[in-house]
Design an enzyme around this catalytic site. Sequence first.
Site, PDB file in Angstrom:
ATOM      1  N   SER A  32       0.797  -1.227   0.000  1.00 54.30           N
ATOM      2  CA  SER A  32       0.000   0.000   0.000  1.00 54.30           C
ATOM      3  C   SER A  32       0.835   1.285   0.000  1.00 54.30           C
ATOM      4  O   SER A  32       0.426   2.270  -0.621  1.00 54.30           O
ATOM      5  CB  SER A  32      -0.982  -0.007   1.180  1.00 54.30           C
ATOM      6  N   LYS A  80     -10.217  -6.412   9.972  1.00 49.87           N
ATOM      7  CA  LYS A  80     -11.262  -5.754   9.176  1.00 49.87           C
ATOM      8  C   LYS A  80     -12.641  -5.799   9.839  1.00 49.87           C
ATOM      9  O   LYS A  80     -13.458  -4.919   9.606  1.00 49.87           O
ATOM     10  CB  LYS A  80     -11.337  -6.377   7.781  1.00 49.87           C
ATOM     11  N   GLU A  92     -22.879   2.305   4.794  1.00 49.43           N
ATOM     12  CA  GLU A  92     -23.905   1.255   4.714  1.00 49.43           C
ATOM     13  C   GLU A  92     -23.380  -0.030   4.047  1.00 49.43           C
ATOM     14  O   GLU A  92     -23.597  -1.145   4.536  1.00 49.43           O
ATOM     15  CB  GLU A  92     -25.125   1.814   3.954  1.00 49.43           C
ATOM     16  N   ASP A 116     -12.634  -2.477  -0.761  1.00 48.88           N
ATOM     17  CA  ASP A 116     -12.291  -3.730  -1.477  1.00 48.88           C
ATOM     18  C   ASP A 116     -13.346  -4.025  -2.533  1.00 48.88           C
ATOM     19  O   ASP A 116     -13.042  -4.377  -3.674  1.00 48.88           O
ATOM     20  CB  ASP A 116     -12.260  -4.921  -0.502  1.00 48.88           C
ATOM     21  N   GLY A 259      -5.213 -10.328  -8.844  1.00 49.65           N
ATOM     22  CA  GLY A 259      -5.847  -9.333  -7.968  1.00 49.65           C
ATOM     23  C   GLY A 259      -5.097  -8.022  -7.800  1.00 49.65           C
ATOM     24  O   GLY A 259      -5.490  -7.194  -6.970  1.00 49.65           O
TER      25      GLY A 259
HETATM   26  P1  NAP Z   1     -10.223 -15.501   4.975  1.00 49.93           P
HETATM   27  O1  NAP Z   1     -11.334 -14.725   5.575  1.00 49.93           O
HETATM   28  O2  NAP Z   1      -9.203 -16.112   5.869  1.00 49.93           O
HETATM   29  O3  NAP Z   1     -10.898 -16.670   4.080  1.00 49.93           O
HETATM   30  C1  NAP Z   1     -10.125 -17.702   3.562  1.00 49.93           C
HETATM   31  C2  NAP Z   1     -10.920 -18.535   2.576  1.00 49.93           C
HETATM   32  O4  NAP Z   1     -10.030 -19.518   2.012  1.00 49.93           O
HETATM   33  C3  NAP Z   1     -12.076 -19.333   3.174  1.00 49.93           C
HETATM   34  O5  NAP Z   1     -13.060 -19.535   2.197  1.00 49.93           O
HETATM   35  C4  NAP Z   1     -11.404 -20.676   3.506  1.00 49.93           C
HETATM   36  O6  NAP Z   1     -12.321 -21.766   3.542  1.00 49.93           O
HETATM   37  C5  NAP Z   1     -10.528 -20.840   2.308  1.00 49.93           C
HETATM   38  N1  NAP Z   1      -9.384 -21.697   2.559  1.00 49.93           N
HETATM   39  C6  NAP Z   1      -8.279 -21.396   3.299  1.00 49.93           C
HETATM   40  N2  NAP Z   1      -7.420 -22.432   3.267  1.00 49.93           N
HETATM   41  C7  NAP Z   1      -7.995 -23.398   2.511  1.00 49.93           C
HETATM   42  C8  NAP Z   1      -7.585 -24.692   2.111  1.00 49.93           C
HETATM   43  N3  NAP Z   1      -6.425 -25.209   2.473  1.00 49.93           N
HETATM   44  N4  NAP Z   1      -8.409 -25.411   1.304  1.00 49.93           N
HETATM   45  C9  NAP Z   1      -9.593 -24.898   0.908  1.00 49.93           C
HETATM   46  N5  NAP Z   1     -10.036 -23.673   1.255  1.00 49.93           N
HETATM   47  C10 NAP Z   1      -9.240 -22.933   2.053  1.00 49.93           C
HETATM   48  O7  NAP Z   1      -9.384 -14.646   3.920  1.00 49.93           O
HETATM   49  P2  NAP Z   1      -9.908 -13.372   3.089  1.00 49.93           P
HETATM   50  O8  NAP Z   1      -9.678 -12.130   3.863  1.00 49.93           O
HETATM   51  O9  NAP Z   1     -11.279 -13.670   2.591  1.00 49.93           O
HETATM   52  O10 NAP Z   1      -8.865 -13.344   1.876  1.00 49.93           O
HETATM   53  C11 NAP Z   1      -8.890 -14.355   0.876  1.00 49.93           C
HETATM   54  C12 NAP Z   1      -7.823 -14.061  -0.164  1.00 49.93           C
HETATM   55  O11 NAP Z   1      -8.113 -12.853  -0.863  1.00 49.93           O
HETATM   56  C13 NAP Z   1      -6.447 -13.859   0.463  1.00 49.93           C
HETATM   57  O12 NAP Z   1      -5.512 -14.611  -0.277  1.00 49.93           O
HETATM   58  C14 NAP Z   1      -6.181 -12.379   0.318  1.00 49.93           C
HETATM   59  O13 NAP Z   1      -4.801 -12.130   0.123  1.00 49.93           O
HETATM   60  C15 NAP Z   1      -6.969 -12.029  -0.929  1.00 49.93           C
HETATM   61  N6  NAP Z   1      -7.389 -10.606  -0.938  1.00 49.93           N
HETATM   62  C16 NAP Z   1      -6.932  -9.800  -1.938  1.00 49.93           C
HETATM   63  C17 NAP Z   1      -7.326  -8.472  -1.987  1.00 49.93           C
HETATM   64  C18 NAP Z   1      -6.802  -7.587  -3.099  1.00 49.93           C
HETATM   65  O14 NAP Z   1      -6.871  -6.352  -2.979  1.00 49.93           O
HETATM   66  N7  NAP Z   1      -6.328  -8.136  -4.184  1.00 49.93           N
HETATM   67  C19 NAP Z   1      -8.192  -7.942  -1.030  1.00 49.93           C
HETATM   68  C20 NAP Z   1      -8.657  -8.780  -0.014  1.00 49.93           C
HETATM   69  C21 NAP Z   1      -8.247 -10.121   0.014  1.00 49.93           C
HETATM   70  P3  NAP Z   1     -13.131 -22.145   4.871  1.00 49.93           P
HETATM   71  O15 NAP Z   1     -14.314 -21.220   4.947  1.00 49.93           O
HETATM   72  O16 NAP Z   1     -13.487 -23.555   4.654  1.00 49.93           O
HETATM   73  O17 NAP Z   1     -12.171 -21.960   6.020  1.00 49.93           O
END
Ligand code: NAP
Length: 476
Positions: A32, A80, A92, A116, A259
């Site tokens: 960032s 978050k 909202e 986001d 992303g």
């Molecule tokens: P999070 O809340 O921790 O959610 C993780 C997700 O991944 C859940 O659906 C989880 O499934 C699944 N998961 C984790 N390990 C797994 C595995 N070994 N096998 C199958 N499913 C698995 O994370 P988040 O905040 O949503 O972020 C998700 C991704 O988006 C991250 O990699 C983050 O870096 C990326 N992101 C990018 C941006 C951007 O600006 N580009 C912004 C935000 C996030 P369960 O529900 O079964 O645990």
Amino acid sequence: MEIMNFAVDGYKDIDAGEYLGIFGNPIKHTMSPVIHDTISRQLGKDMRYIPFHITENLGEAVDMAYRDGIVGLNITVPYKQQVMEHLVDIDEAARVIGAVNTLVRCEDGYKGYNTDMYGLAKFLVSEGVKLDGARVIMLGAGGAARAVAYMCLKYGADRVYIVNRTFENAKKIADDMNKVFDCDKIIPLCVEDYYVIPNGRYIMIQCTSVGLHEGDGLPLISDEAFYDKAEIGVDLIYNPAKTPFLKLVEENGGKAINGLGMLLHQGVKAYELWNGVEVPDWLVKRVYRALCRVAYDNTDNIVLIGYMGSGKSTVGRLLSLGYGYDFIDTDEIIEKREGMSTTDIFAKKGEAYFRQVETELLYELKGKLKNTVVATGGGMPVKEENRQLLKEIGRVFYLKASYDTTYQRVAGGTGRPLLANLEGNSLYNKIKEMTAVRTPIYTEVADEVIDTTEIDEYEVHKLIAATMSSYAEDVE
Ligand code: NAP
């Protein structure tokens, strides 16, 4: 509460101007600052963006930031949701999504937003992807997926399947969003049931954290045939640039998008909210180029060379703390491996041995470092082979100083092998003699020369960071 980098000691003493920042844990690799510092510089705003490593007492940190006058903050993993308890108001959309990634200063505290969701939507538009009337398959049901699901419905998606390892998490998002939009367009599925999704062409959005780490292997769904359905595949992950999910999309004829653009646009939107400005398109493109360079180009390593006492280690550590670089000190690595100080290595095994160990270490490091500052031993560039290796490892900054300054910095016992047992005039003369030999060598190998005679390490590290950002901005 621990706030990383120099914040605890008064970051305001280091830089004039106003402050933006980000709270998270971990926070070291955040990109960032590249977004916000580039925009500020280009718009001529005297603002600095500082990463804060928050390990506990989030509320206290938010209060402190407000009292300190910080204009705006980003919030990242794992805060978050938790940060919502510490705000005076919440937008909202962020309330519905249940996550806040941007705090905007207002009367009596901060108001929370979720950029986001906006960032991904804006990015998809810029890639020519239309959500209106689209059919979407989301993989994953974590925090980011909530924002994606909200975005899909808000921008008119016709049907959204959420496939997740844990069905309950997918169901919760589907129930919440269907309720908010008064529809039944979101259908939750556990991963074993993915085959029930009807044939057709979909926008697939990968929202799990699988693929983030090297060696993560296969994505949530590894059946190649499934990817025939992907007209477009978007992975929220941007590093690595091509995740296993994106490879499968591409191999099956779909368009693959990572992303990084989402990161860009969520940041731009946050900046606009903080400053009440519109960031022009040319600048958004420029920031994107800077991000690409920092994310994917190994020449973002910084190599610090210079005579002893030039501040290489201190400056390296400041760059690591303030800008998220990894930091290594070649002398420290060698001392650890040899189990003795550099002075003892020189005394017991000789200078030639030490130089050879340095060369071997450089070969080891070459091609393996990313976004790293390397502080080198003062004599390392003296060997020609090492000079070439240093150039191949990263941008070389020579931290130069006058004889007098060097003398003042190293006098008083420093444990430096080539100055052992010297003091007074003989120390001064030795420094003069060695500097005369080394200055042309350092100058030859350097991409940039920074004269540290009149400035302290804080100024030096800022100059280096600014130079690195300007390289990034210059790249087409
Ligand atoms: P999070 O809340 O921790 O959610 C993780 C997700 O991944 C859940 O659906 C989880 O499934 C699944 N998961 C984790 N390990 C797994 C595995 N070994 N096998 C199958 N499913 C698995 O994370 P988040 O905040 O949503 O972020 C998700 C991704 O988006 C991250 O990699 C983050 O870096 C990326 N992101 C990018 C941006 C951007 O600006 N580009 C912004 C935000 C996030 P369960 O529900 O079964 O645990």
